[in-house]
Design an enzyme around this catalytic site. Structure first.
Site, mmCIF file in Angstrom:
data_model
loop_
_atom_site.group_PDB
_atom_site.id
_atom_site.type_symbol
_atom_site.label_atom_id
_atom_site.label_comp_id
_atom_site.label_asym_id
_atom_site.label_seq_id
_atom_site.Cartn_x
_atom_site.Cartn_y
_atom_site.Cartn_z
ATOM 1 N N VAL A 163 -3.178 13.005 -1.197
ATOM 2 C CA VAL A 163 -2.445 14.176 -0.538
ATOM 3 C C VAL A 163 -1.273 14.462 -0.868
ATOM 4 O O VAL A 163 -0.556 15.573 -0.480
ATOM 5 C CB VAL A 163 -2.278 13.625 0.936
ATOM 6 C CG1 VAL A 163 -3.571 13.469 1.884
ATOM 7 C CG2 VAL A 163 -1.475 12.555 0.988
ATOM 8 N N TYR A 211 0.723 -1.233 -0.035
ATOM 9 C CA TYR A 211 0.115 0.019 0.086
ATOM 10 C C TYR A 211 0.974 1.279 0.072
ATOM 11 O O TYR A 211 0.636 2.109 -0.673
ATOM 12 C CB TYR A 211 -0.798 -0.057 1.296
ATOM 13 C CG TYR A 211 -1.712 1.263 1.458
ATOM 14 C CD1 TYR A 211 -2.678 1.428 0.602
ATOM 15 C CD2 TYR A 211 -1.152 2.123 2.475
ATOM 16 C CE1 TYR A 211 -3.537 2.868 0.654
ATOM 17 C CE2 TYR A 211 -1.863 3.253 2.460
ATOM 18 C CZ TYR A 211 -3.048 3.569 1.661
ATOM 19 O OH TYR A 211 -3.673 4.929 2.132
#
Ligand code: GLN
Length: 309
Positions: free
Chosen positions: A261, A191
């Protein structure tokens, strides 16, 4: 100049001058080093027209935008069984929220909040070594963008690996409910690396074309996924792609979009174009501030909102 070229030029000019730029993410230390002044935009039309502006060629950390590609891959692997593991309702909570998981017995609300994306990555990892799973994700993105040069920023991955305590909490909590199949540290490793994939706006807009073209890859004409699946991924992007800012994004921009982000947003105008914008400064919900402002201006000028011109 086409109407689109003029709109993109004007928007890039305006974004260069704006002083309201939001704040860069600091919880991943490496992302805090990125200059807030950047702004890039790339629009790839379904007819092949490519229009770019600003820093459209500069790679940035795609972060949560990667979740669109992992969701696509995982649906290919597991089909609709995926929805037993992850829901598809907006969360109304921040991207890294922990509380909802407890109420809902470890089943994440949707595949775009962190918990849901970690569960999706875990599914891709099953039956593979982490290196193979990551290779599969990267190969898929390179194929979609038709660009073999796309890679992972190892510094960003290492930076998040050192500080990703919140994601470790989410993953461990899901593991306790049996939602994850693989060892938590392996799933998190994949991830963090998928989030650290670096792409430019142009590469990202090219990679997103299949969502604007009913699942087809324009380079080959062959389907990446079927039209129904593309439609549904777009639906989840619209309702969940900006976390607790998804309603505001739909209200202002009116298109499916997924933010990260790193300051990137991939946005889909179905049947018209795939759009990527990048500006590293974020709003309070963790979505690119000027990215959203630019997309709002673009959809208004082009009449591209799915809710009407
Ligand atoms: N890698 C980031 C995290 O897990 C992705 C979050 C995001 O882009 N919103 O915190």
């Amino acid at each position: 100049m086409s109407k689109l070229q003029i709109a993109v030029r004007d928007i890039a000019d305006e974004m260069r001058e704006r002083t309201d730029r939001g704040e860069v993410a600091t919880y991943i230390p490496e992302l805090a080093n990125v200059d807030r002044k950047h702004f890039g935009i790339a629009v790839v039309g379904v007819d092949g027209e490519v229009v770019v502006g600003g820093d459209h060629d500069m790679p940035f950390s795609i972060q949560s935008v990667s979740k669109v590609f992992t969701l696509t891959l995982a649906l290919g692997k597991a089909g609709d069984r995926l929805w037993q593991r992850v829901g598809r309702e907006p969360s109304g909570s921040p991207f890294n929220s922990v509380v909802q998981l407890e109420y809902e017995r470890g089943k994440p609300r949707n595949p775009f909040i962190n918990a849901g994306a970690i569960a999706v990555t875990d599914l891709i990892l099953s039956g593979h070594q982490p290196r193979e799973a990551l290779g599969e994700i990267l190969r898929f993105i390179r194929f979609l963008a038709d660009d073999q040069s796309i890679g992972i920023d190892e510094k960003v991955a290492a930076s998040e690996q050192r500080t990703g305590f919140r994601n470790a909490a989410l993953a461990n909590y899901m593991k306790s409910f049996g939602v994850l199949d693989n060892p938590v540290d392996l799933t998190l490793g994949v991830y963090f690396h998928q989030c650290a994939i670096a792409m430019s706006c142009l590469q990202l807009a090219r990679a997103g074309r299949y969502l604007a073209m009913s699942g087809r890859n324009p380079a080959t004409g062959h389907p990446v996924i079927n039209a129904e699946r593309a439609r549904r991924i777009n639906a989840v992007m619209l309702t969940c792609g900006h976390y607790d800012g998804s309603g505001e994004f739909a209200y202002r921009v009116g298109l499916p979009g997924k933010s990260g982000v790193g300051g990137g947003i991939l946005c889909v105008a179905p049947g018209k174009a795939s759009i990527a914008v990048w500006s590293p400064g974020l709003d309070a919900a963790g979505n690119s501030h000027l990215g959203r402002v630019a997309l709002e201006a673009l959809t208004r000028r082009m009449g591209w909102s799915i809710f009407g011109a």
